[in-house]
Motif scaffolding. Structure first.
Motif, mmCIF file in Angstrom:
data_model
loop_
_atom_site.group_PDB
_atom_site.id
_atom_site.type_symbol
_atom_site.label_atom_id
_atom_site.label_comp_id
_atom_site.label_asym_id
_atom_site.label_seq_id
_atom_site.Cartn_x
_atom_site.Cartn_y
_atom_site.Cartn_z
ATOM 1 N N VAL A 1 -12.552 -3.651 2.157
ATOM 2 C CA VAL A 1 -13.414 -3.059 3.174
ATOM 3 C C VAL A 1 -14.152 -1.891 2.525
ATOM 4 C CG1 VAL A 1 -13.503 -1.964 5.432
ATOM 5 C CG2 VAL A 1 -11.744 -3.660 4.957
ATOM 6 N N PRO A 2 -15.474 -1.962 2.372
ATOM 7 C CA PRO A 2 -16.211 -0.845 1.756
ATOM 8 C C PRO A 2 -16.052 0.432 2.575
ATOM 9 C CG PRO A 2 -17.604 -2.784 1.970
ATOM 10 C CD PRO A 2 -16.351 -3.072 2.732
ATOM 11 N N ILE B 1 -16.155 3.453 -3.487
ATOM 12 C CA ILE B 1 -14.790 3.484 -2.974
ATOM 13 C C ILE B 1 -14.625 2.398 -1.919
ATOM 14 C CG2 ILE B 1 -13.069 4.850 -1.743
ATOM 15 C CD1 ILE B 1 -14.133 7.271 -3.177
ATOM 16 N N THR B 2 -13.551 1.633 -2.051
ATOM 17 C CA THR B 2 -13.270 0.498 -1.176
ATOM 18 C C THR B 2 -11.814 0.566 -0.733
ATOM 19 O OG1 THR B 2 -14.876 -0.843 -2.384
ATOM 20 C CG2 THR B 2 -13.262 -2.021 -1.080
ATOM 21 N N ARG B 3 -11.544 0.158 0.495
ATOM 22 C CA ARG B 3 -10.166 0.074 0.977
ATOM 23 C C ARG B 3 -9.662 -1.340 0.739
ATOM 24 N NH1 ARG B 3 -9.298 3.060 6.063
ATOM 25 N NH2 ARG B 3 -9.157 4.675 4.494
ATOM 26 N N VAL C 1 -7.098 5.971 -5.448
ATOM 27 C CA VAL C 1 -7.478 7.352 -5.178
ATOM 28 C C VAL C 1 -6.716 7.983 -4.031
ATOM 29 C CG1 VAL C 1 -9.769 7.142 -6.175
ATOM 30 C CG2 VAL C 1 -9.453 6.645 -3.774
ATOM 31 N N THR C 2 -6.050 7.196 -3.192
ATOM 32 C CA THR C 2 -5.205 7.753 -2.132
ATOM 33 C C THR C 2 -3.848 7.062 -2.190
ATOM 34 O OG1 THR C 2 -5.942 6.131 -0.504
ATOM 35 C CG2 THR C 2 -7.149 8.206 -0.585
ATOM 36 N N ARG D 1 -13.995 2.098 -11.674
ATOM 37 C CA ARG D 1 -14.142 2.897 -12.898
ATOM 38 C C ARG D 1 -15.574 2.789 -13.401
ATOM 39 N NH1 ARG D 1 -9.249 3.030 -17.007
ATOM 40 N NH2 ARG D 1 -7.827 4.109 -15.644
ATOM 41 N N PRO D 2 -16.125 3.895 -13.882
ATOM 42 C CA PRO D 2 -17.486 3.820 -14.424
ATOM 43 C C PRO D 2 -17.507 2.957 -15.679
ATOM 44 C CG PRO D 2 -16.562 6.014 -14.733
ATOM 45 C CD PRO D 2 -15.578 5.234 -13.931
#
Length: 110
Positions: free
Chosen positions: A41-42, A58-60, A86-87, A108-109
């Motif tokens: 989920v974006p 960032i995506t869930r 990230v969380t 990641r970049p």
């Protein structure tokens, strides 16, 4: 149910190890990736408009409830790229069919 038909992701769980100086460190588990079905989920993104800027995506990720051992130090590979967590994973307890972990991941970049 989306988690049954969703995408396949490779998740490297994390574990504690002792480094060469005797410190306890958390690293991605070398036992290899664990494949899981997930739904994405974006959440938010920032596109790089000018060269030199960083793109943030960032995506869930929603995974089944039986996935254990995933922390902020774990790593995910999905959609052909590597993502960082990230969380901390959040456990959502409900009926047996709807129990799941939700994890926010950042690409990641390259």
């Amino acid at each position: 149910m989306q988690r049954r038909r969703g995408l396949t992701a490779k998740v490297w769980k994390s574990e504690k190890r002792i480094d060469n100086r005797g410190n306890e460190v958390v690293v991605a588990d070398a036992d290899g990736p664990h494949e899981v079905r997930c739904a994405l989920v974006p959440q938010r993104s920032a596109r790089a408009e000018v060269p030199g800027q960083q793109q943030i995506n960032i995506t869930r990720m929603i995974v089944p409830a039986d996935l254990e051992g995933v922390t902020l130090w774990s790593r995910v590979e999905v959609l052909g790229s590597v993502w960082d967590i990230v969380t901390p994973p959040a456990y959502h307890h409900g009926e047996r069919k709807t129990r799941h972990w939700s994890v926010d991941i950042r690409e990641r970049p390259s």
